[in-house]
Write a protein that holds these residues in place. Structure first.
Motif, PDB file in Angstrom:
ATOM      1  N   LYS A  74       0.879  -1.301   0.053  1.00  0.00           N
ATOM      2  CA  LYS A  74      -0.129   0.091   0.014  1.00  0.00           C
ATOM      3  C   LYS A  74       0.805   1.274  -0.060  1.00  0.00           C
ATOM      4  O   LYS A  74       0.437   2.175  -0.875  1.00  0.00           O
ATOM      5  N   GLU A  75       1.853   1.204   1.149  1.00  0.00           N
ATOM      6  CA  GLU A  75       2.938   2.371   1.080  1.00  0.00           C
ATOM      7  C   GLU A  75       3.502   2.721  -0.375  1.00  0.00           C
ATOM      8  O   GLU A  75       3.882   4.040  -0.455  1.00  0.00           O
ATOM      9  N   ASN A  76       3.561   1.562  -1.008  1.00  0.00           N
ATOM     10  CA  ASN A  76       4.449   1.853  -2.395  1.00  0.00           C
ATOM     11  C   ASN A  76       3.633   1.685  -3.750  1.00  0.00           C
ATOM     12  O   ASN A  76       4.104   1.322  -4.822  1.00  0.00           O
ATOM     13  N   ASP A  77       2.308   1.742  -3.439  1.00  0.00           N
ATOM     14  CA  ASP A  77       1.260   1.550  -4.576  1.00  0.00           C
ATOM     15  C   ASP A  77       1.463   0.445  -5.678  1.00  0.00           C
ATOM     16  O   ASP A  77       1.495   0.454  -6.742  1.00  0.00           O
ATOM     17  N   ILE A  78       1.699  -0.624  -4.751  1.00  0.00           N
ATOM     18  CA  ILE A  78       1.804  -2.091  -5.560  1.00  0.00           C
ATOM     19  C   ILE A  78       0.737  -2.834  -5.486  1.00  0.00           C
ATOM     20  O   ILE A  78      -0.084  -2.814  -4.446  1.00  0.00           O
ATOM     21  N   THR A  79       0.370  -3.680  -6.581  1.00  0.00           N
ATOM     22  CA  THR A  79      -1.000  -4.541  -6.433  1.00  0.00           C
ATOM     23  C   THR A  79      -0.911  -5.659  -5.524  1.00  0.00           C
ATOM     24  O   THR A  79       0.183  -5.961  -5.226  1.00  0.00           O
ATOM     25  N   ILE A  80      -1.942  -6.051  -5.084  1.00  0.00           N
ATOM     26  CA  ILE A  80      -1.982  -7.020  -4.218  1.00  0.00           C
ATOM     27  C   ILE A  80      -1.440  -8.371  -4.927  1.00  0.00           C
ATOM     28  O   ILE A  80      -0.780  -9.059  -4.288  1.00  0.00           O
ATOM     29  N   LEU A  81      -2.246  -8.758  -5.883  1.00  0.00           N
ATOM     30  CA  LEU A  81      -1.928  -9.808  -6.841  1.00  0.00           C
ATOM     31  C   LEU A  81      -0.571  -9.896  -7.424  1.00  0.00           C
ATOM     32  O   LEU A  81      -0.298  -8.975  -8.271  1.00  0.00           O
ATOM     33  N   GLN A  82       0.433 -10.600  -7.236  1.00  0.00           N
ATOM     34  CA  GLN A  82       1.567 -10.868  -8.000  1.00  0.00           C
ATOM     35  C   GLN A  82       1.674 -12.379  -8.499  1.00  0.00           C
ATOM     36  O   GLN A  82       1.968 -13.320  -7.879  1.00  0.00           O
ATOM     37  N   THR A  83       1.279 -12.542  -9.785  1.00  0.00           N
ATOM     38  CA  THR A  83       0.925 -13.726 -10.380  1.00  0.00           C
ATOM     39  C   THR A  83       2.503 -14.667 -10.282  1.00  0.00           C
ATOM     40  O   THR A  83       2.344 -15.846 -10.146  1.00  0.00           O
ATOM     41  N   SER A  84       3.428 -13.927 -10.582  1.00  0.00           N
ATOM     42  CA  SER A  84       4.657 -14.827 -10.680  1.00  0.00           C
ATOM     43  C   SER A  84       5.109 -15.298  -9.294  1.00  0.00           C
ATOM     44  O   SER A  84       5.814 -16.450  -9.132  1.00  0.00           O
ATOM     45  N   ARG A  85       4.780 -14.538  -8.341  1.00  0.00           N
ATOM     46  CA  ARG A  85       5.086 -14.923  -6.904  1.00  0.00           C
ATOM     47  C   ARG A  85       4.104 -16.074  -6.463  1.00  0.00           C
ATOM     48  O   ARG A  85       4.562 -16.900  -5.926  1.00  0.00           O
ATOM     49  N   TRP A  86       2.909 -16.051  -6.842  1.00  0.00           N
ATOM     50  CA  TRP A  86       1.690 -17.010  -6.762  1.00  0.00           C
ATOM     51  C   TRP A  86       2.135 -18.504  -7.391  1.00  0.00           C
ATOM     52  O   TRP A  86       2.282 -19.299  -6.756  1.00  0.00           O
ATOM     53  N   ASN A  87       2.722 -18.183  -8.553  1.00  0.00           N
ATOM     54  CA  ASN A  87       3.104 -19.391  -9.098  1.00  0.00           C
ATOM     55  C   ASN A  87       4.340 -20.261  -8.683  1.00  0.00           C
ATOM     56  O   ASN A  87       4.550 -21.361  -8.497  1.00  0.00           O
ATOM     57  N   GLU A  88       4.963 -19.305  -8.106  1.00  0.00           N
ATOM     58  CA  GLU A  88       6.510 -19.724  -7.399  1.00  0.00           C
ATOM     59  C   GLU A  88       5.984 -20.497  -6.097  1.00  0.00           C
ATOM     60  O   GLU A  88       6.713 -21.355  -5.761  1.00  0.00           O
ATOM     61  N   ILE A  89       5.164 -19.884  -5.275  1.00  0.00           N
ATOM     62  CA  ILE A  89       4.643 -20.626  -4.196  1.00  0.00           C
ATOM     63  C   ILE A  89       4.035 -21.873  -4.394  1.00  0.00           C
ATOM     64  O   ILE A  89       4.316 -22.757  -3.685  1.00  0.00           O
ATOM     65  N   LEU A  90       3.231 -21.984  -5.466  1.00  0.00           N
ATOM     66  CA  LEU A  90       2.545 -23.271  -5.624  1.00  0.00           C
ATOM     67  C   LEU A  90       3.252 -24.419  -6.153  1.00  0.00           C
ATOM     68  O   LEU A  90       3.297 -25.340  -5.764  1.00  0.00           O
ATOM     69  N   GLU A  91       4.174 -23.948  -6.981  1.00  0.00           N
ATOM     70  CA  GLU A  91       5.459 -25.064  -7.611  1.00  0.00           C
ATOM     71  C   GLU A  91       6.128 -25.332  -6.586  1.00  0.00           C
ATOM     72  O   GLU A  91       6.496 -26.478  -6.365  1.00  0.00           O
ATOM     73  N   ARG A  92       6.627 -24.331  -5.641  1.00  0.00           N
ATOM     74  CA  ARG A  92       7.610 -25.021  -4.427  1.00  0.00           C
ATOM     75  C   ARG A  92       6.586 -25.870  -3.603  1.00  0.00           C
ATOM     76  O   ARG A  92       7.308 -26.901  -3.088  1.00  0.00           O
ATOM     77  N   GLY A  93       5.449 -25.496  -3.344  1.00  0.00           N
ATOM     78  CA  GLY A  93       4.787 -26.476  -2.364  1.00  0.00           C
ATOM     79  C   GLY A  93       4.290 -27.787  -3.126  1.00  0.00           C
ATOM     80  O   GLY A  93       4.606 -28.709  -2.076  1.00  0.00           O
ATOM     81  N   ILE A  94       4.134 -27.792  -4.321  1.00  0.00           N
ATOM     82  CA  ILE A  94       3.818 -28.976  -4.749  1.00  0.00           C
ATOM     83  C   ILE A  94       5.221 -30.008  -4.791  1.00  0.00           C
ATOM     84  O   ILE A  94       5.090 -31.248  -4.466  1.00  0.00           O
ATOM     85  N   ARG A  95       6.277 -29.435  -5.213  1.00  0.00           N
ATOM     86  CA  ARG A  95       7.582 -30.142  -5.107  1.00  0.00           C
ATOM     87  C   ARG A  95       7.766 -30.469  -3.401  1.00  0.00           C
ATOM     88  O   ARG A  95       8.133 -32.159  -3.334  1.00  0.00           O
TER      89      ARG A  95
END
Length: 361
Positions: free
Chosen positions: A307-328
């Motif tokens: 919020k302080e840096n005007d950045i969107t909530i959804l970060q698709t690349s980060r979400w994909n990274e979390i999901l792939e890491r979790g599956i492994r």
């Protein structure tokens, strides 16, 4: 959780033993076909109640929609010959009237009817003051509230003996099932309405003969109270749902191959070990919830920083990274990819909600 009308009113002394086995042809086609099937089923000694489709709600016009009321005397005769009670599906008040006129013992409301509150209410009104047990199949699509609503409507009409039938749910695309079982939904119904008998209809879940035993066993392992299975003297030439019906002899073999389990036991050694293992589960659950709480606090901190840096909530690349890491990582721990996706979907959605709350303060 406060009790609903269904929970307070729909207790039951439903007839029949546990497990309750219901069987018969998908459709009554001819008197000979119905009587031969029913007498052979009775001769197996495995069946407690006979079923037959008299009126068949079909997807498209021109398909066989049941023999109609003229099949009810055949079912009545099968009852007289075998001594077994009978059950049929009803979809209109006239169906109710005709079925009761021919001494049908139990009625059931089909999935295509349960999905329509107007139709269910019309049946409830027709059943007002009538002492007949009624099974309710789950609605075609996975809507638990519609299923509960149907129970409530019958309970308010004074129907005292109500049971549930799990026949699976329609889902788009080709799967191994005709109707996906979505076991979590009947489990939730059983949690909310523990006094109502719940039976499984593997025939409509599978849509074929090959999967019947596996689905039946799964329902037994989950503590269901019985099974409804379709049987026909000549399944390959049945006028409806030919692929999912079995002969009475094959039905008996299928039932004999199942492992019937009990819900509990009074053996002290078992109860002691189970209590110890359940306490371990309780401790682990507490730890997991504590860690999830900490994770959400971090997610809120991230939300404030975004919020302080005007950045969107959804970060698709980060979400994909979390999901792939979790599956492994899950694979290394023996957890399925499907479970990991569902888990992280829920966690991700809660994280987004937390960050959205922070963003919009």
């Amino acid at each position: 959780m406060p009790h609903t009308e269904a929970q307070t009113a729909a207790t039951t002394n439903f007839p029949g033993k546990k497990p309750l086995i219901i069987s018969g042809p998908c459709s009554a086609e001819t008197e000979e076909q119905l009587l031969t099937t029913c007498t052979q089923l009775a001769a197996t000694g495995r069946v407690d109640m006979l079923r037959a489709g008299i009126w068949k709600p079909r997807t498209k016009p021109g398909m066989f929609e049941g023999i109609g009321t003229k099949g009810l005397p055949w079912l009545q005769k099968a009852r007289q010959l075998t001594g077994l009670p009978t059950t049929v599906e009803v979809a209109t008040p006239k169906h109710v009237e005709d079925a009761l006129a021919f001494d049908v013992d139990v009625l059931w409301i089909g999935a295509r009817t349960t999905v329509n509150p107007f139709s269910v209410q019309a049946l409830a009104d027709a059943l007002r003051g009538v002492k007949v047990p009624v099974f309710i199949k789950n609605p075609v699509h996975p809507d638990l509230e519609l299923w509960l609503g149907a129970v409530e409507r019958l309970a308010k009409a004074g129907v005292q003996d109500i049971g549930l039938i799990h026949r699976g749910f329609a889902s788009y695309g080709n799967t191994e099932y005709r109707n996906a079982p979505m076991w979590h939904l009947p489990i939730e119904m059983k949690r909310r309405l523990p006094d109502l008998p719940l039976i499984c209809d593997p025939s409509h879940i599978c849509g074929n003969r090959t999967g019947l035993a596996a689905v039946a066993q799964q329902s037994i392992d989950l503590g269901f109270d019985g099974l409804m299975l379709e049987s026909h003297i000549d399944p390959d030439n049945a006028w409806s749902d030919a692929k999912q019906q079995v002969t009475p002899q094959r039905l008996a073999e299928l039932l004999d191959g199942l492992i019937w389990r009990q819900e509990t036991t009074d053996q002290q050694e078992f109860l002691t070990v189970l209590a110890r293992l359940r306490e371990q589960i309780n401790q682990l659950d507490d730890e997991i919830l504590h860690l999830l709480g900490q994770r959400m606090q971090v997610a809120e901190s991230i939300g404030r920083y975004k919020k302080e840096n005007d950045i969107t909530i959804l970060q698709t690349s980060r979400w994909n990274e979390i999901l792939e890491r979790g599956i492994r990582k899950g694979d290394q721990l023996g957890l399925t990819a499907d479970f990991i996706r569902k888990y992280f979907d829920a966690v991700h959605l809660e994280s987004i909600n937390r960050q959205n709350s922070v963003m919009n303060k």
